[in-house]
Motif scaffolding. Structure first.
Motif, mmCIF file in Angstrom:
data_model
loop_
_atom_site.group_PDB
_atom_site.id
_atom_site.type_symbol
_atom_site.label_atom_id
_atom_site.label_comp_id
_atom_site.label_asym_id
_atom_site.label_seq_id
_atom_site.Cartn_x
_atom_site.Cartn_y
_atom_site.Cartn_z
ATOM 1 N N ARG A 101 0.826 -1.210 0.000
ATOM 2 C CA ARG A 101 0.000 0.000 0.000
ATOM 3 C C ARG A 101 0.859 1.258 0.000
ATOM 4 O O ARG A 101 0.633 2.186 -0.793
ATOM 5 C CB ARG A 101 -0.927 -0.003 1.208
ATOM 6 C CG ARG A 101 -1.870 1.203 1.276
ATOM 7 C CD ARG A 101 -2.766 1.099 2.489
ATOM 8 N NE ARG A 101 -1.986 1.014 3.728
ATOM 9 C CZ ARG A 101 -2.532 0.828 4.934
ATOM 10 N NH1 ARG A 101 -3.841 0.690 5.054
ATOM 11 N NH2 ARG A 101 -1.764 0.761 6.008
ATOM 12 N N ASP A 102 1.862 1.299 0.860
ATOM 13 C CA ASP A 102 2.735 2.468 0.932
ATOM 14 C C ASP A 102 3.615 2.585 -0.310
ATOM 15 O O ASP A 102 3.880 3.694 -0.805
ATOM 16 C CB ASP A 102 3.616 2.391 2.180
ATOM 17 C CG ASP A 102 2.803 2.442 3.462
ATOM 18 O OD1 ASP A 102 1.703 3.023 3.445
ATOM 19 O OD2 ASP A 102 3.261 1.875 4.479
ATOM 20 N N MET A 104 2.959 1.551 -3.389
ATOM 21 C CA MET A 104 2.212 1.975 -4.573
ATOM 22 C C MET A 104 1.989 3.485 -4.579
ATOM 23 O O MET A 104 1.974 4.125 -5.636
ATOM 24 C CB MET A 104 0.869 1.245 -4.643
ATOM 25 C CG MET A 104 0.997 -0.265 -4.844
ATOM 26 S SD MET A 104 2.031 -0.738 -6.254
ATOM 27 C CE MET A 104 0.951 -0.305 -7.621
ATOM 28 N N LYS A 105 1.830 4.083 -3.415
ATOM 29 C CA LYS A 105 1.717 5.537 -3.324
ATOM 30 C C LYS A 105 3.017 6.196 -3.787
ATOM 31 O O LYS A 105 2.998 7.187 -4.529
ATOM 32 C CB LYS A 105 1.404 5.953 -1.889
ATOM 33 C CG LYS A 105 0.020 5.552 -1.409
ATOM 34 C CD LYS A 105 -0.177 5.986 0.046
ATOM 35 C CE LYS A 105 -1.537 5.556 0.564
ATOM 36 N NZ LYS A 105 -1.719 5.929 1.999
ATOM 37 N N LEU A 106 4.130 5.630 -3.343
ATOM 38 C CA LEU A 106 5.427 6.169 -3.737
ATOM 39 C C LEU A 106 5.673 5.973 -5.224
ATOM 40 O O LEU A 106 6.231 6.855 -5.902
ATOM 41 C CB LEU A 106 6.529 5.485 -2.918
ATOM 42 C CG LEU A 106 7.967 5.942 -3.153
ATOM 43 C CD1 LEU A 106 8.114 7.425 -2.834
ATOM 44 C CD2 LEU A 106 8.925 5.113 -2.291
ATOM 45 N N SER A 108 3.600 6.019 -7.638
ATOM 46 C CA SER A 108 2.838 6.972 -8.462
ATOM 47 C C SER A 108 3.519 8.335 -8.550
ATOM 48 O O SER A 108 3.177 9.138 -9.431
ATOM 49 C CB SER A 108 1.427 7.138 -7.894
ATOM 50 O OG SER A 108 1.468 7.735 -6.601
ATOM 51 N N THR A 109 4.466 8.600 -7.670
ATOM 52 C CA THR A 109 5.125 9.910 -7.664
ATOM 53 C C THR A 109 6.552 9.875 -8.197
ATOM 54 O O THR A 109 7.155 10.922 -8.398
ATOM 55 C CB THR A 109 5.153 10.482 -6.229
ATOM 56 O OG1 THR A 109 5.941 9.625 -5.383
ATOM 57 C CG2 THR A 109 3.750 10.591 -5.665
#
Length: 221
Positions: A101-102, A104-106, A108-109
Motif C-alpha cells: 500500500r505504501d 504503490m503511493k510512492l 505513483s510519484t
C-alpha cells in the motif's frame, strides 16, 4: 547490494527506507505460504530464505535459495494477488518489509522506480528462460555444478543446502545429486557436511562445469 535498490536515486532510497519495516525470522519459521495474501516486498539483510512449493501429496520442490542482498515478492507487490510460492527461513534471518500500500503511493510519484521494477522483472524472466534451456539441453552434472556455483558466488564457498534442495534447483533426482557430489568429493573439489558443502577449489569447480557441458552424461535424470 541489490541492483534494484542500487539503481535508485539517494532521495528515493530515503523515501523507501521510511516505509520499510524490520522483520526477523527464526530458523525454519514460515514467512508465508502459497496462496497467502500478497502484501508487499521483502529484502534480506542477512540469513537464508527457501522459496518453494508443495503439492497435494506433500512433496516439496525448492524453486530458489535467497540470501543477503536478495529481494523477493515482487509479483505480489505489483498485482496485489496471492503468493505464488512458500517462503521459509532456513536460518535466523533479518529482513526489511516493504508494504504494498505504501509502496504503490510512492510509485505513483517517482517514475524511476517503475523503470527499476521493469528491469527487475526482465531479469527474473531471463533467469527462468535460462533455466529452462539448461534443463532441456545440459546434462545433469552441468546443471548441478551451475546451481552450486550460483549459490557459492552469492553466499560464499560454504553452500548451505540439502541434497533434496539441490535436486529441485537442478531438476534432477536426489540419487543423481548424491552420486555426483560423492564423485566430486573423491576428486578433492568439494567437502561434504550435514546439509552443506564446501567448494575447496572454486576455479577447478568452474572448469568442471564448463567441461561437463561438452560431455554427454548417463546421469541425465
Amino acid at each position: 547490494m541489490n541492483p534494484f535498490f542500487a539503481g535508485l536515486l539517494p532521495g528515493t532510497l530515503d523515501e523507501i527506507a521510511l516505509i520499510c519495516r524490520p522483520r526477523h525470522l527464526a530458523a525454519r519459521e514460515v514467512l508465508f505460504l502459497k496462496g497467502d495474501p500478497g502484501d508487499g516486498l521483502y529484502a534480506i539483510r542477512r540469513g537464508l530464505i527457501r522459496i518453494g512449493t508443495t503439492n497435494d501429496l506433500g512433496q516439496q520442490m525448492t524453486v530458489n535459495l535467497l540470501g543477503g542482498g536478495d529481494i523477493f515478492g515482487e509479483i505480489a507487490l505489483l498485482d496485489g494477488r496471492s503468493r505464488t510460492a512458500d517462503a521459509v527461513a532456513m536460518e535466523d534471518t533479518e529482513m526489511f518489509f516493504l508494504p504494498r500500500r505504501d509502496f504503490m503511493k510512492l510509485l505513483s510519484t517517482d517514475p524511476t522506480i517503475s523503470l527499476q521494477l521493469i528491469e527487475l522483472l526482465c531479469a527474473r524472466l531471463r533467469d527462468v528462460l535460462r533455466r529452462m534451456e539448461e534443463t532441456t539441453f545440459l546434462p545433469a552434472a552441468t546443471r548441478l555444478a551451475r546451481r552450486i556455483l550460483t549459490l557459492a558466488i552469492d553466499y560464499g564457498a560454504e553452500v548451505h543446502a540439502t541434497q533434496d534442495e539441490l535436486a529441485s534447483l537442478s531438476r534432477i533426482t536426489r540419487e543423481t545429486v548424491n552420486r555426483q557430489l560423492q564423485s566430486w568429493k573423491r576428486m578433492g573439489v568439494i567437502e561434504l557436511g550435514r546439509e552443506r558443502l564446501t567448494i575447496l577449489d572454486i576455479d577447478a569447480f568452474r572448469r568442471l562445469a564448463k567441461i561437463a557441458a561438452a560431455k554427454p552424461s548417463r546421469d541425465s535424470a
